[in-house]
Design a protein around this motif. Structure first.
Motif, PDB file in Angstrom:
ATOM      1  N   ASN A 178     -69.317 -13.288  88.772  1.00 54.41           N
ATOM      2  CA  ASN A 178     -69.793 -13.335  90.199  1.00 54.41           C
ATOM      3  C   ASN A 178     -69.998 -14.507  90.606  1.00 54.41           C
ATOM      4  OD1 ASN A 178     -70.237 -10.513  89.811  1.00 54.41           O
ATOM      5  ND2 ASN A 178     -72.273 -10.483  89.434  1.00 54.41           N
ATOM      6  N   VAL A 179     -69.109 -15.179  91.566  1.00 54.92           N
ATOM      7  CA  VAL A 179     -69.095 -16.484  92.366  1.00 54.92           C
ATOM      8  C   VAL A 179     -69.920 -16.780  93.449  1.00 54.92           C
ATOM      9  CG1 VAL A 179     -67.570 -18.355  92.762  1.00 54.92           C
ATOM     10  CG2 VAL A 179     -66.813 -16.803  91.046  1.00 54.92           C
ATOM     11  N   ALA A 180     -69.620 -15.937  94.461  1.00 57.17           N
ATOM     12  CA  ALA A 180     -70.218 -16.205  95.784  1.00 57.17           C
ATOM     13  C   ALA A 180     -69.986 -14.899  96.613  1.00 57.17           C
ATOM     14  CB  ALA A 180     -69.863 -17.488  96.580  1.00 57.17           C
ATOM     15  N   MET A 181     -71.025 -13.996  96.422  1.00 61.35           N
ATOM     16  CA  MET A 181     -70.761 -12.662  96.924  1.00 61.35           C
ATOM     17  C   MET A 181     -71.946 -12.375  97.828  1.00 61.35           C
ATOM     18  SD  MET A 181     -70.095 -10.835  93.023  1.00 61.35           S
ATOM     19  CE  MET A 181     -69.328  -9.223  93.953  1.00 61.35           C
ATOM     20  N   ASP A 182     -71.731 -11.238  98.658  1.00 58.67           N
ATOM     21  CA  ASP A 182     -72.876 -10.357  99.179  1.00 58.67           C
ATOM     22  C   ASP A 182     -73.237  -9.431  97.932  1.00 58.67           C
ATOM     23  OD1 ASP A 182     -74.540  -8.602 100.375  1.00 58.67           O
ATOM     24  OD2 ASP A 182     -72.986  -7.624 101.611  1.00 58.67           O
ATOM     25  N   LEU A 183     -74.521  -9.838  97.461  1.00 59.94           N
ATOM     26  CA  LEU A 183     -75.066  -9.243  96.477  1.00 59.94           C
ATOM     27  C   LEU A 183     -75.895  -7.697  96.754  1.00 59.94           C
ATOM     28  CD1 LEU A 183     -76.475 -12.393  94.443  1.00 59.94           C
ATOM     29  CD2 LEU A 183     -74.224 -10.985  93.766  1.00 59.94           C
ATOM     30  N   GLU A 184     -76.027  -7.468  97.859  1.00 62.64           N
ATOM     31  CA  GLU A 184     -76.652  -6.115  98.338  1.00 62.64           C
ATOM     32  C   GLU A 184     -75.928  -5.132  97.878  1.00 62.64           C
ATOM     33  OE1 GLU A 184     -77.597  -2.645 100.432  1.00 62.64           O
ATOM     34  OE2 GLU A 184     -75.660  -3.746 100.616  1.00 62.64           O
ATOM     35  N   PRO A 185     -74.859  -4.700  97.664  1.00 66.74           N
ATOM     36  CA  PRO A 185     -74.320  -3.524  97.044  1.00 66.74           C
ATOM     37  C   PRO A 185     -74.938  -3.291  95.599  1.00 66.74           C
ATOM     38  CG  PRO A 185     -72.523  -4.422  98.127  1.00 66.74           C
ATOM     39  CD  PRO A 185     -73.608  -5.574  98.318  1.00 66.74           C
ATOM     40  N   PHE A 186     -75.313  -4.373  94.782  1.00 70.34           N
ATOM     41  CA  PHE A 186     -75.595  -4.147  93.457  1.00 70.34           C
ATOM     42  C   PHE A 186     -77.229  -3.425  93.647  1.00 70.34           C
ATOM     43  CE2 PHE A 186     -72.658  -7.812  92.542  1.00 70.34           C
ATOM     44  CZ  PHE A 186     -72.041  -7.073  91.295  1.00 70.34           C
ATOM     45  N   ARG A 187     -77.817  -3.541  94.495  1.00 71.89           N
ATOM     46  CA  ARG A 187     -78.997  -2.897  94.778  1.00 71.89           C
ATOM     47  C   ARG A 187     -78.807  -1.253  94.957  1.00 71.89           C
ATOM     48  NH1 ARG A 187     -80.211  -7.930  97.189  1.00 71.89           N
ATOM     49  NH2 ARG A 187     -80.166  -7.504  99.346  1.00 71.89           N
ATOM     50  N   ARG A 188     -77.652  -0.989  95.243  1.00 71.91           N
ATOM     51  CA  ARG A 188     -77.458   0.366  95.375  1.00 71.91           C
ATOM     52  C   ARG A 188     -76.987   1.248  94.316  1.00 71.91           C
ATOM     53  NH1 ARG A 188     -73.468   0.698 100.669  1.00 71.91           N
ATOM     54  NH2 ARG A 188     -74.133  -1.217 101.900  1.00 71.91           N
ATOM     55  N   ILE A 189     -77.083   0.456  93.029  1.00 73.96           N
ATOM     56  CA  ILE A 189     -76.820   1.159  91.774  1.00 73.96           C
ATOM     57  C   ILE A 189     -77.819   0.494  90.818  1.00 73.96           C
ATOM     58  CG2 ILE A 189     -74.354   1.221  92.348  1.00 73.96           C
ATOM     59  CD1 ILE A 189     -73.520  -1.169  90.634  1.00 73.96           C
ATOM     60  N   ASN A 190     -77.692   1.526  89.640  1.00 73.91           N
ATOM     61  CA  ASN A 190     -78.277   0.603  88.599  1.00 73.91           C
ATOM     62  C   ASN A 190     -77.447   0.187  87.387  1.00 73.91           C
ATOM     63  OD1 ASN A 190     -80.870   1.933  89.157  1.00 73.91           O
ATOM     64  ND2 ASN A 190     -80.384   3.844  88.100  1.00 73.91           N
ATOM     65  N   PRO A 191     -77.240  -1.186  87.548  1.00 74.06           N
ATOM     66  CA  PRO A 191     -76.181  -1.759  86.639  1.00 74.06           C
ATOM     67  C   PRO A 191     -76.568  -1.689  85.098  1.00 74.06           C
ATOM     68  CG  PRO A 191     -76.871  -3.345  88.230  1.00 74.06           C
ATOM     69  CD  PRO A 191     -77.910  -1.991  88.498  1.00 74.06           C
ATOM     70  N   CYS A 192     -75.491  -1.390  84.616  1.00 72.36           N
ATOM     71  CA  CYS A 192     -75.542  -1.002  83.107  1.00 72.36           C
ATOM     72  C   CYS A 192     -76.564   0.146  82.768  1.00 72.36           C
ATOM     73  CB  CYS A 192     -76.112  -2.234  82.273  1.00 72.36           C
ATOM     74  SG  CYS A 192     -75.076  -3.684  82.092  1.00 72.36           S
ATOM     75  N   GLY A 193     -76.881   0.948  83.823  1.00 69.70           N
ATOM     76  CA  GLY A 193     -78.025   2.115  83.942  1.00 69.70           C
ATOM     77  C   GLY A 193     -79.177   1.383  83.809  1.00 69.70           C
ATOM     78  N   TYR A 194     -79.485   0.451  84.009  1.00 65.30           N
ATOM     79  CA  TYR A 194     -80.990  -0.058  84.202  1.00 65.30           C
ATOM     80  C   TYR A 194     -81.471  -0.305  85.542  1.00 65.30           C
ATOM     81  CZ  TYR A 194     -80.901  -1.648  79.270  1.00 65.30           C
ATOM     82  OH  TYR A 194     -80.742  -1.474  77.858  1.00 65.30           O
ATOM     83  N   ALA A 195     -82.410   0.398  85.937  1.00 60.96           N
ATOM     84  CA  ALA A 195     -83.136   0.423  87.126  1.00 60.96           C
ATOM     85  C   ALA A 195     -83.688  -0.915  87.588  1.00 60.96           C
ATOM     86  CB  ALA A 195     -83.992   1.577  87.207  1.00 60.96           C
ATOM     87  N   GLY A 196     -83.369  -1.502  88.618  1.00 62.85           N
ATOM     88  CA  GLY A 196     -84.022  -2.931  88.779  1.00 62.85           C
ATOM     89  C   GLY A 196     -83.427  -4.001  88.276  1.00 62.85           C
ATOM     90  N   LEU A 197     -82.354  -3.790  87.573  1.00 60.86           N
ATOM     91  CA  LEU A 197     -81.877  -5.060  87.106  1.00 60.86           C
ATOM     92  C   LEU A 197     -81.227  -6.004  88.060  1.00 60.86           C
ATOM     93  CD1 LEU A 197     -80.566  -6.846  84.548  1.00 60.86           C
ATOM     94  CD2 LEU A 197     -78.503  -4.992  84.669  1.00 60.86           C
ATOM     95  N   GLU A 198     -81.537  -7.316  87.930  1.00 62.66           N
ATOM     96  CA  GLU A 198     -81.087  -8.113  89.003  1.00 62.66           C
ATOM     97  C   GLU A 198     -79.901  -8.690  88.740  1.00 62.66           C
ATOM     98  OE1 GLU A 198     -82.557 -11.971  91.660  1.00 62.66           O
ATOM     99  OE2 GLU A 198     -83.958 -10.989  90.266  1.00 62.66           O
ATOM    100  N   THR A 199     -79.089  -8.857  89.666  1.00 65.84           N
ATOM    101  CA  THR A 199     -77.568  -9.174  89.703  1.00 65.84           C
ATOM    102  C   THR A 199     -77.511 -10.538  90.386  1.00 65.84           C
ATOM    103  OG1 THR A 199     -76.628  -6.749  89.442  1.00 65.84           O
ATOM    104  CG2 THR A 199     -75.019  -9.003  89.784  1.00 65.84           C
ATOM    105  N   VAL A 200     -76.907 -11.534  89.990  1.00 69.37           N
ATOM    106  CA  VAL A 200     -76.866 -12.839  90.600  1.00 69.37           C
ATOM    107  C   VAL A 200     -75.259 -13.285  90.445  1.00 69.37           C
ATOM    108  CG1 VAL A 200     -79.084 -13.535  89.793  1.00 69.37           C
ATOM    109  CG2 VAL A 200     -77.315 -14.086  88.154  1.00 69.37           C
ATOM    110  N   ASP A 201     -75.009 -14.310  91.336  1.00 71.91           N
ATOM    111  CA  ASP A 201     -73.788 -15.024  91.177  1.00 71.91           C
ATOM    112  C   ASP A 201     -74.090 -16.465  90.929  1.00 71.91           C
ATOM    113  OD1 ASP A 201     -74.577 -15.838  93.768  1.00 71.91           O
ATOM    114  OD2 ASP A 201     -73.068 -14.734  94.655  1.00 71.91           O
ATOM    115  N   LEU A 202     -73.060 -17.256  90.882  1.00 68.70           N
ATOM    116  CA  LEU A 202     -72.978 -18.574  90.581  1.00 68.70           C
ATOM    117  C   LEU A 202     -73.747 -19.374  91.943  1.00 68.70           C
ATOM    118  CD1 LEU A 202     -69.556 -19.530  89.306  1.00 68.70           C
ATOM    119  CD2 LEU A 202     -71.881 -19.956  87.984  1.00 68.70           C
ATOM    120  N   SER A 203     -73.209 -19.023  93.046  1.00 67.94           N
ATOM    121  CA  SER A 203     -73.934 -19.389  94.324  1.00 67.94           C
ATOM    122  C   SER A 203     -75.462 -19.132  94.282  1.00 67.94           C
ATOM    123  CB  SER A 203     -73.477 -18.834  95.683  1.00 67.94           C
ATOM    124  OG  SER A 203     -73.988 -19.246  96.709  1.00 67.94           O
ATOM    125  N   THR A 204     -76.207 -18.047  93.959  1.00 65.97           N
ATOM    126  CA  THR A 204     -77.406 -17.885  93.983  1.00 65.97           C
ATOM    127  C   THR A 204     -78.108 -18.458  92.964  1.00 65.97           C
ATOM    128  OG1 THR A 204     -77.004 -15.414  94.311  1.00 65.97           O
ATOM    129  CG2 THR A 204     -79.227 -16.076  93.328  1.00 65.97           C
TER     130      THR A 204
END
Length: 228
Positions: A178-204
């Protein structure tokens, strides 16, 4: 590896092209590394559970043949697809995964960021409280279990996802940084199956770079760390 910059491409035809390349290759086929950026899409791995997609909305969900669970691809993310003959290079699958992870960690280091492996949660993570610090994560048997770190209040953000497929000793699918993204779609899933896991990018986390620069660095690191 022969590196190919595909630019921004749709996910489905790229996946199909990887499968066709892998099915058609033989012992003399040169390995390739495809670097690209995808239009918005959720992809499910073979272990993916439908209930980990919380609200896809208008973003398509694609069931794939890679390992892992659900993730998101979209503009501002560098995706690397190593198409590698493991038998020819003498690399076992577990070592291959380690080398791909190491390439991402070294890419992050190029930008001054410290990346971490976390037991039980595939991918590469950064400490949200100190992404540029060099302190190691707390030691634990078998690595640092993700749940234990969260219980101890260590804030982690996922910055790269890994999912692979090996067919006839040859790899496809790969890694997404993740470099410089709209990260909102990650909040629509459980990344890795973990609820509430925060996803970031270099820009963040405060790194200003371009997609082209990040893709170039990741490509160089993958090429170096996947060499025989």
């Amino acid at each position: 590896m022969d590196m190919r910059d595909l630019g921004r491409v749709a996910y489905l035809p790229t996946w199909q092209a990887m499968r066709e390349f892998t099915a058609a290759r033989d012992a003399s086929t040169a390995d390739e590394l495809w670097l690209c950026e995808h239009d918005a899409v959720f992809t499910q791995g073979v272990a993916g559970k439908p209930d980990h997609v919380l609200d896809a909305g208008a973003i398509p969900v694609v069931q794939t043949d890679r390992g892992g669970q659900v993730t998101y691809h979209g503009p501002g993310q560098v995706v690397g697809y190593p198409l590698l003959d493991l038998r020819r290079t003498g690399i076992y699958v577990k070592e291959y995964v380690f080398r791909v992870e190491e390439a991402v960690i070294r890419t992050l280091a190029h930008f001054g960021v410290t990346g971490h492996r976390v037991g039980g949660a595939p991918g590469i993570y950064v400490r949200l409280d100190d992404p540029f610090g060099h302190a190691r994560l707390p030691e634990a048997p078998g690595g640092a279990p993700f749940d234990k770190l969260r219980e101890n209040g260590i804030p982690l953000g996922k910055i790269a996802a890994l999912g692979i497929k090996v067919s006839r000793h040859c790899t496809y699918h790969g890694v997404a940084l993740n470099v410089a993204m709209d990260l909102e779609p990650f909040r629509r899933i459980n990344p890795c199956g973990y609820a509430g896991l925060e996803t970031v990018d270099l820009s963040t986390i405060g790194v200003s770079t371009t997609w082209n620069e990040a893709a170039s660095v990741l490509g160089q690191k993958l090429n170096a760390y996947l060499a025989p």
